[in-house]
Design an enzyme around this catalytic site. Structure first.
Site, PDB file in Angstrom:
ATOM      1  N   ASP A   1       0.844  -1.204   0.000  1.00 25.01           N
ATOM      2  CA  ASP A   1       0.000   0.000   0.000  1.00 25.01           C
ATOM      3  C   ASP A   1       0.876   1.249   0.000  1.00 25.01           C
ATOM      4  O   ASP A   1       1.033   1.917   1.022  1.00 25.01           O
ATOM      5  CB  ASP A   1      -0.904  -0.051   1.244  1.00 25.01           C
ATOM      6  CG  ASP A   1      -1.911   1.082   1.269  1.00 25.01           C
ATOM      7  OD1 ASP A   1      -2.207   1.636   0.193  1.00 25.01           O
ATOM      8  OD2 ASP A   1      -2.391   1.408   2.366  1.00 25.01           O
TER       9      ASP A   1
ATOM     10  N   LYS B   1       0.321   3.822  -2.072  1.00 26.13           N
ATOM     11  CA  LYS B   1      -0.513   4.970  -2.493  1.00 26.13           C
ATOM     12  C   LYS B   1       0.260   5.870  -3.453  1.00 26.13           C
ATOM     13  O   LYS B   1       0.455   7.060  -3.206  1.00 26.13           O
ATOM     14  CB  LYS B   1      -1.021   5.741  -1.280  1.00 26.13           C
ATOM     15  CG  LYS B   1      -1.924   4.914  -0.372  1.00 26.13           C
ATOM     16  CD  LYS B   1      -2.585   5.770   0.696  1.00 26.13           C
ATOM     17  CE  LYS B   1      -3.670   5.045   1.455  1.00 26.13           C
ATOM     18  NZ  LYS B   1      -3.230   3.942   2.309  1.00 26.13           N
TER      19      LYS B   1
END
Ligand code: C5P
Length: 246
Positions: A67, A69
């Site tokens: 993750d 992002k």
């Protein structure tokens, strides 16, 4: 509502929000029976580097969600995704606000079955934050509308799924049943919110159409994390039983 079939235990995503590989692997060993996906975020990835993925992989055969992002220009995002394709993770996250070209290029360069998860609007943000960021009042007023637009972008470009809050998940699932929905901001009771503003219980989120739940601090900070996992699984099962076509 068309929802993906998955046993309750596989629907919990546990974020390894720690800074050392020792701590991370201890959590994986401890929680492996209750968790479907282990999420490696910025803190762990930056402190331990890409080797952390192999260390986690050696401890579990569950899905791994990197993750990070990602949010940058299309060339940078897509080349990062190409490198990540070789790291042995199942999912990587990219901000949908990076735009459709970044998403398309990222999907083009993804290989080894790496799937892209689009980030919509962080669950730590609310209307006031969006106004402060310059979103027009109409869009900021109804986060659902904004998240829905981003979900459409994810669907159109071929992302595997999106991250959104429980407040928007029902609308997303209604409109894009093929998209996997990942919902963070989960709290077992209404009192504890930490820095999450748009929260729901596991039962509520699954009932509304969440496929996966990201649950970190409610598990990690509990006196008996395994017991909390069991409680979450009970709530998920109860919601699944109530969902029309599960
Ligand atoms: O349950 P808890 O609040 O501790 O979960 C925090 C985790 O949820 C963090 O790893 C954070 O990156 C993740 N998160 C997310 N998307 C959001 C909000 C939080 O993936 N929109």
């Amino acid at each position: 509502m068309k929802l993906i079939k998955l046993p309750a235990e596989e629907r919990i995503i546990f974020p390894l929000d720690v800074s050392s590989s020792e701590e991370a692997t201890l959590w994986v060993e401890r929680l492996n029976p209750f968790i479907g996906v282990f999420k490696i975020g910025l803190e762990l990835f930056i402190s331990e580097g890409p080797q952390i993925i192999e260390k986690i992989r050696n401890k579990t055969n569950k899905k791994i969600f990197l993750d990070l992002k990602l949010n940058d220009i299309p060339n940078t995002v897509s080349k990062a995704v190409r490198v990540i394709s070789n790291m042995g993770v199942d999912w990587v996250s990219v901000h949908l606000l990076a735009g459709s070209l970044a998403l398309r290029k990222a999907l083009e360069l993804a290989y080894n079955n790496l799937k892209i998860i689009g980030i919509t609007i962080l669950t730590s943000l609310d209307r006031a934050d969006l106004l402060e960021l310059g979103f027009n009042a109409e869009l900021a007023k109804d986060l659902k509308e904004l998240v829905l637009r981003l979900a459409f972008l994810a669907y159109q470009t071929g992302c595997e799924g999106i991250v959104c809050s429980a407040k928007e998940v029902e609308k997303v699932k209604e409109n894009f049943p093929e998209l996997i929905t990942i919902v963070p901001g989960i709290r077992l009771s209404e009192e504890r919110r930490d820095d999450q503003l748009r929260t729901a219980t596991p039962y509520e989120a699954i009932l509304l159409g969440a496929d996966y739940l990201v649950i970190g601090r409610p598990i990690k900070e509990a006196s008996f994390p395994e017991k909390v996992c069991e409680e979450i699984i009970v709530q998920i099962k109860r919601a699944l039983e109530e969902r029309e076509d599960d």
